[in-house]
Structures are given as structure tokens and as C-alpha cells.
Design a protein around this motif. Structure first.
Motif, PDB file in Angstrom:
ATOM      1  N   LEU A  48       0.830  -1.206   0.000  1.00 59.48           N
ATOM      2  CA  LEU A  48       0.000   0.000   0.000  1.00 59.48           C
ATOM      3  C   LEU A  48       0.864   1.256   0.000  1.00 59.48           C
ATOM      4  N   LEU A  49       1.955   1.232   0.757  1.00 56.31           N
ATOM      5  CA  LEU A  49       2.868   2.367   0.802  1.00 56.31           C
ATOM      6  C   LEU A  49       3.456   2.654  -0.569  1.00 56.31           C
ATOM      7  N   LEU A  50       3.869   1.614  -1.261  1.00 60.36           N
ATOM      8  CA  LEU A  50       4.501   1.797  -2.570  1.00 60.36           C
ATOM      9  C   LEU A  50       3.547   2.468  -3.552  1.00 60.36           C
TER      10      LEU A  50
ATOM     11  N   LEU B 153      -4.350   3.822  26.511  1.00 62.96           N
ATOM     12  CA  LEU B 153      -3.752   2.871  25.565  1.00 62.96           C
ATOM     13  C   LEU B 153      -4.590   2.746  24.299  1.00 62.96           C
ATOM     14  N   GLU B 154      -5.909   2.776  24.467  1.00 68.93           N
ATOM     15  CA  GLU B 154      -6.769   2.732  23.280  1.00 68.93           C
ATOM     16  C   GLU B 154      -6.548   3.970  22.415  1.00 68.93           C
ATOM     17  N   GLY B 155      -6.338   5.130  23.075  1.00 69.25           N
ATOM     18  CA  GLY B 155      -6.022   6.335  22.311  1.00 69.25           C
ATOM     19  C   GLY B 155      -4.673   6.228  21.619  1.00 69.25           C
ATOM     20  N   GLU B 156      -3.679   5.651  22.309  1.00 69.81           N
ATOM     21  CA  GLU B 156      -2.363   5.451  21.696  1.00 69.81           C
ATOM     22  C   GLU B 156      -2.459   4.527  20.490  1.00 69.81           C
ATOM     23  N   ARG B 157      -3.302   3.510  20.603  1.00 71.61           N
ATOM     24  CA  ARG B 157      -3.439   2.582  19.472  1.00 71.61           C
ATOM     25  C   ARG B 157      -4.023   3.300  18.266  1.00 71.61           C
ATOM     26  N   TRP B 158      -5.015   4.153  18.500  1.00 74.41           N
ATOM     27  CA  TRP B 158      -5.595   4.886  17.381  1.00 74.41           C
ATOM     28  C   TRP B 158      -4.600   5.876  16.795  1.00 74.41           C
ATOM     29  N   SER B 159      -3.812   6.491  17.658  1.00 74.83           N
ATOM     30  CA  SER B 159      -2.782   7.393  17.161  1.00 74.83           C
ATOM     31  C   SER B 159      -1.780   6.640  16.290  1.00 74.83           C
ATOM     32  N   GLY B 160      -1.423   5.421  16.703  1.00 82.29           N
ATOM     33  CA  GLY B 160      -0.521   4.602  15.899  1.00 82.29           C
ATOM     34  C   GLY B 160      -1.136   4.173  14.584  1.00 82.29           C
ATOM     35  N   ILE B 161      -2.433   3.898  14.595  1.00 82.81           N
ATOM     36  CA  ILE B 161      -3.119   3.516  13.355  1.00 82.81           C
ATOM     37  C   ILE B 161      -3.084   4.666  12.356  1.00 82.81           C
ATOM     38  N   VAL B 162      -3.364   5.881  12.835  1.00 80.67           N
ATOM     39  CA  VAL B 162      -3.345   7.040  11.934  1.00 80.67           C
ATOM     40  C   VAL B 162      -1.930   7.310  11.439  1.00 80.67           C
ATOM     41  N   SER B 163      -0.928   7.091  12.283  1.00 81.67           N
ATOM     42  CA  SER B 163       0.457   7.255  11.830  1.00 81.67           C
ATOM     43  C   SER B 163       0.769   6.279  10.704  1.00 81.67           C
ATOM     44  N   LEU B 164       0.278   5.060  10.832  1.00 82.20           N
ATOM     45  CA  LEU B 164       0.444   4.081   9.746  1.00 82.20           C
ATOM     46  C   LEU B 164      -0.292   4.533   8.491  1.00 82.20           C
ATOM     47  N   GLU B 165      -1.484   5.060   8.672  1.00 81.05           N
ATOM     48  CA  GLU B 165      -2.253   5.558   7.529  1.00 81.05           C
ATOM     49  C   GLU B 165      -1.517   6.681   6.814  1.00 81.05           C
ATOM     50  N   GLN B 166      -0.910   7.568   7.594  1.00 80.77           N
ATOM     51  CA  GLN B 166      -0.154   8.669   6.984  1.00 80.77           C
ATOM     52  C   GLN B 166       1.019   8.140   6.173  1.00 80.77           C
ATOM     53  N   LEU B 167       1.644   7.075   6.647  1.00 76.12           N
ATOM     54  CA  LEU B 167       2.784   6.510   5.927  1.00 76.12           C
ATOM     55  C   LEU B 167       2.348   5.814   4.636  1.00 76.12           C
ATOM     56  N   VAL B 168       1.323   4.986   4.731  1.00 73.84           N
ATOM     57  CA  VAL B 168       0.903   4.238   3.533  1.00 73.84           C
ATOM     58  C   VAL B 168       0.063   5.102   2.602  1.00 73.84           C
TER      59      VAL B 168
ATOM     60  N   LEU C 293      -3.208   5.817   2.808  1.00 78.74           N
ATOM     61  CA  LEU C 293      -4.562   5.318   2.557  1.00 78.74           C
ATOM     62  C   LEU C 293      -5.224   4.985   3.890  1.00 78.74           C
ATOM     63  N   PRO C 294      -6.513   5.325   4.076  1.00 76.83           N
ATOM     64  CA  PRO C 294      -7.193   4.972   5.330  1.00 76.83           C
ATOM     65  C   PRO C 294      -7.249   3.455   5.505  1.00 76.83           C
ATOM     66  N   LEU C 295      -6.915   2.999   6.695  1.00 75.50           N
ATOM     67  CA  LEU C 295      -6.974   1.567   7.007  1.00 75.50           C
ATOM     68  C   LEU C 295      -8.266   1.206   7.718  1.00 75.50           C
ATOM     69  N   VAL C 296      -8.937   2.210   8.286  1.00 75.31           N
ATOM     70  CA  VAL C 296     -10.208   2.005   8.994  1.00 75.31           C
ATOM     71  C   VAL C 296     -11.203   3.021   8.463  1.00 75.31           C
TER      72      VAL C 296
ATOM     73  N   LEU D 120     -11.121   8.100   1.251  1.00 74.59           N
ATOM     74  CA  LEU D 120     -10.193   8.423   0.174  1.00 74.59           C
ATOM     75  C   LEU D 120      -9.967   7.207  -0.715  1.00 74.59           C
ATOM     76  N   SER D 121      -9.874   7.458  -2.007  1.00 78.08           N
ATOM     77  CA  SER D 121      -9.559   6.397  -2.962  1.00 78.08           C
ATOM     78  C   SER D 121      -8.048   6.236  -3.033  1.00 78.08           C
ATOM     79  N   PRO D 122      -7.556   5.155  -3.656  1.00 82.44           N
ATOM     80  CA  PRO D 122      -6.102   5.021  -3.835  1.00 82.44           C
ATOM     81  C   PRO D 122      -5.506   6.247  -4.518  1.00 82.44           C
ATOM     82  N   LEU D 123      -4.284   6.579  -4.128  1.00 80.62           N
ATOM     83  CA  LEU D 123      -3.663   7.820  -4.606  1.00 80.62           C
ATOM     84  C   LEU D 123      -3.521   7.833  -6.122  1.00 80.62           C
ATOM     85  N   LYS D 124      -3.167   6.711  -6.709  1.00 80.48           N
ATOM     86  CA  LYS D 124      -2.969   6.665  -8.160  1.00 80.48           C
ATOM     87  C   LYS D 124      -4.246   7.004  -8.914  1.00 80.48           C
TER      88      LYS D 124
END
Length: 459
Positions: free
Chosen positions: A263-265, A419-434, A436-439, A446-450
């Protein structure tokens, strides 16, 4: 005849200069007017409900955020440039008198007019390459708008997740505070009955004060999250603070690491920006190569010979011979910039893959910690409070020991929500990297970037 031509040339030149040039249009910045407009926009109601959904927040941000508006305007300006085809070089017109001196007697005239017209025709594809570069720059401006929109979108998700988490922590803290207040009242009754000493009440008052201070700290975090939401949505943060955020999914599934890397690529914003930069420098290289070819200059001159009664017509052709200057410096620079983008792409890709691995590992550890809190620590803390309350009533333990159990449960419940808030913060950080929304937090994610970017392949 040539005098008529001279007059026509002069008049035509004056008319073209007067009609073809654009005129200056002033633009005045009026702070008071703009302040009223911004204030009205910021005070506009976000929702008519008591709770704020992420979809509503995203809609308001897209409507109000001035960063997006400025990027859209930049794209529209570059698009207007791209729609104007690169013109041929302007022709040049020369006219005036030729004055002769020391002429023999009987000459026809000592002053004769002359008219010259010259223009250039590019022999290489320079004009086409310039149009291609302008089109690429317009596409780059459009893609920058798309990428920035996605960046702000994920920033909004992060702020919404933090505001939601801080609100939940405050709610959990309030429940614990209410339970503690009831314990405080029970302790006071036991003191009045003589079952325990007043020392227990004093300890309860101390813990109550500590809870109030702790709550002020939690409120400060919530205020900060609300202010970030207000900044992104371009609305007053006071309005955000009056709204409860809708609850986020508690245990959203996350794709495997290998899927995240793919997804990141395909969707990472930074990689896409480098890719479009490569196309820009490729177009610039094509343009610099086209500039190696000279222009063919054609000139037409009409004049009367001074002191003679004859007229001369001349047609001249000119061509720069690329013997010394072949535009090699600009070509070398463009080639290097284009090659550099491949190196930058590889470096950015490696760094992003490392970041995804790091964030994924953190998420796994947070999930494990949450599981331990949910299945072991929280049930045990609740049992301790229940057992401690029974033991205190029968006099097996004093009130201070019981308050220790209550305080421990308070910290466990709050820590779980954090901890639940930290998990969501980590999920959004992953989303920012890849990229694309994961949840799914809204129906129209959002649709795929391409699918959102504009691409142009040059021949």
C-alpha cells in the motif's frame, strides 16, 4: 510608395502596442473586511447535533481550509499558463530615415526612408517542449493539491482521534471521581459512627484534590486536541469543545505488514511527489536538448538609395552555428537533477519502509498491552476493590488500604483508555505513511492515490 509603407508601419505598430498589451488591475487588501469574513466563517455552525462525526469534520475542513484553497488557486493559475501555447518569437520592425551627406549636385534626395521586417523560426522542437513542460508543471500543481489534501485529511484524523481519546479519558475519570465521592461519603459516615479514625477522611480528601489536579491536566490535553481540530477545520475551538466526538471503533483490524508495504509503494505521498518531480526534470531536459537547435532568422528590408532614384529590396537569412555554445551546461544540470530523483526515491522508500515496520511493531505491542489490561489487570483491580470494600466493612482492613485499592482501579481504567487512544494514534500514523485509510470512519473514504493523481507520459 515607401513613404506610405513607412506611415502604415508606424501606425500599425502604435495600434498593436496599444491593443495587445494587458493593463494593470489593482488588488487591495482590506484587513477589516477580511477579518469580518474570517470571523463569520469560523463561527458558522459545524453540526446541528450534540456529537461531531469525523465525516462532518472532514466536510467542514474541505470547505473552510485556506491552505487547500491556495493550492487550488495555484493549480488553476498554472493550468491557465499551460493552456496558452508557446508562441513564435515576436517579429521585429525597423523604420526611419537614411540621411546622406557630401552628395554630388543633382541628386534625387539627401534623405530617404527605409523599412525592415525580421522574424525567427525555431528549427528544433523548442516550442513543443516548452508546452510539454508547462503541462507537466500544471499537473504537478494539481498533484500537490491532491497530496496536501490527503496530508491534511490524515492530520485531521489524528486530531480527531486525539480529541476522541482525551474525551474518553475525561469521561472515565469522571466515573471514577463520582465513585470516589461516594466512597468519601461512606468514609465520613464510618467516622461519625466511630468505626474508623478521621485519618481516613483526611486521606480521602487528599486523593480527591489530586484527582482534581489530574483532571485539569487531562482537560488541558483535550483543549489542545480541540484547538488542533479547530485550526484544521478553520472554526472556533470553543465551538469544538461544546461537541462530543463520535466514538471510534475499539478494535479495528490492521492489515499484515507485507500488505502495508505494498500500500505504501502505491499511495505514499512523498514518493508520489518525487515521481512527479522526475517527470518535471525529464521535461526540462527535453527542453534543454531542444534549445541546442538554432532559430532561422529571416529579414526583409526595403529602402531607397540616398542620392539615387532607385529602390532596393533585400531578403536576408540568418542562422546561429552551434560550434561553441551547445547548451551543455544546462543539459548537464537537467540530467543530474533527473538522475538525482531516482536516488531520492530509493532513499525515501527505504526510510518509509523502516517507519512502517517501526509503527507496525509499536501497534502490535500496544495491542498486547491492551489485551493484558483487558483480560488480567482490570478484572483483578475490580476484584480487589470489591474484596477491599467487604473487608473494610468487617474491619479486616482500614480505610486507607481500601482507598489504595480504589486509587489503583482508577489508574488502571484510565490507563486502558489512554492505551486505546495510543493505538488509534498509531493507526493514523500508519495511515499517513501508507497514504490510505486503514479504517473506515466515513462512507466516502479516500480512494487510492494513483486514482486521484493526474499522470502524463511524454512521447
Amino acid at each position: 510608395m515607401i513613404k506610405n509603407i513607412l506611415r502604415m508601419a508606424f501606425v500599425s505598430s502604435a495600434i498593436m502596442l496599444a491593443t495587445s498589451c494587458q493593463t494593470y488591475q489593482p488588488l487591495v487588501l482590506q484587513p477589516e473586511t477580511l477579518y469580518d469574513e474570517v470571523s463569520t466563517s469560523r463561527s458558522r455552525s459545524v453540526t446541528d447535533r450534540e456529537r461531531l462525526s469525523f465525516a462532518e469534520a472532514a466536510t467542514v475542513m474541505e470547505r473552510n481550509n485556506t491552505t487547500l484553497a491556495s493550492l487550488k488557486m495555484a493549480y488553476e493559475g498554472q493550468q491557465r499558463v499551460a493552456q496558452i501555447k508557446t508562441p513564435l518569437p515576436n517579429p521585429s520592425l525597423a523604420f526611419g530615415p537614411s540621411i546622406g551627406t557630401n552628395l554630388e549636385g543633382g541628386v534625387s534626395s539627401a534623405v530617404q526612408p527605409f523599412v525592415g521586417l525580421g522574424f525567427s523560426i525555431p528549427l528544433g522542437p523548442r516550442l513543443i517542449r516548452t508546452d510539454e513542460l508547462n503541462e507537466i508543471l500544471a499537473i504537478q500543481a494539481y498533484n500537490q493539491t491532491v497530496v496536501k489534501h490527503r496530508s491534511l485529511y490524515f492530520e485531521l484524523r489524528q486530531a480527531f482521534a486525539q480529541y476522541s481519546a482525551s474525551t474518553r479519558v475525561l469521561d472515565a475519570h469522571q466515573v471514577v471521581a463520582e465513585s470516589f465521592a461516594e466512597t468519601r461519603r461512606s468514609t465520613t459516615r464510618l467516622v461519625e459512627l466511630g468505626s474508623i479514625s478521621a485519618l481516613g477522611v483526611m486521606e480521602a480528601d487528599l486523593q480527591a484534590a489530586e484527582m482534581r489536579v489530574e483532571r485539569l491536566g487531562l482537560q488541558a490535553e483535550s483543549e489542545s486536541a480541540a484547538a488542533t481540530l479547530g485550526r484544521l477545520m478553520a472554526v472556533d475551538s470553543a465551538q469544538i469543545r461544546t461537541l462530543k466526538p463520535e466514538a471510534l471503533p475499539k478494535h479495528p483490524p490492521i492489515p499484515e505488514l507485507a500488505v502495508l508495504k505494498q500500500l505504501l509503494l502505491a499511495n505514499n505521498a512523498a514518493l508520489s511527489e518525487i515521481e512527479i518531480e522526475l517527470k518535471v526534470y525529464d521535461a526540462e531536459l527535453r527542453l534543454e536538448l531542444a534549445r541546442q537547435y538554432p532559430d532561422l532568422s529571416i529579414g526583409l528590408d526595403v529602402d531607397d538609395e540616398v542620392g539615387e532614384s532607385k529602390r532596393t529590396f533585400s531578403v536576408g537569412l540568418g542562422l546561429d552555428i552551434p560550434v561553441f555554445d551547445r547548451n551543455r551546461q544546462a543539459i548537464a544540470k537537467a540530467e543530474n537533477e533527473r538522475a538525482l530523483r531516482l536516488v531520492l526515491y530509493k532513499g525515501e522508500l527505504s526510510e518509509m519502509l523502516s517507519s512502517v515496520e517501526e509503527e507496525y511493531a509499536k501497534l502490535q505491542l500496544i495491542a498486547q498491552k491492551l489485551e493484558v489490561y483487558r483480560t488480567e489487570i482490570l478484572p483483578a483491580a475490580r476484584k480487589n476493590v470489591e474484596a477491599g470494600e467487604r473487608a473494610m466493612k468487617f474491619g479486616a482492613i482500614d480505610v486507607l488500604r481500601y482507598l489504595d485499592f480504589v486509587s489503583q482501579l482508577r489508574q488502571v481504567e484510565i490507563k486502558q483508555v489512554e492505551l486505546e487512544g495510543e493505538r488509534w494514534s498509531g493507526i493514523v500514523s500508519l495511515e499517513q505513511l501508507v497514504g490510505l485509510p486503514l479504517v473506515n470512519l466515513m462512507a466516502d473514504e479516500l480512494s487510492p492515490l494513483k486514482d486521484s493523481l493526474k499522470l502524463l507520459e511524454l512521447e
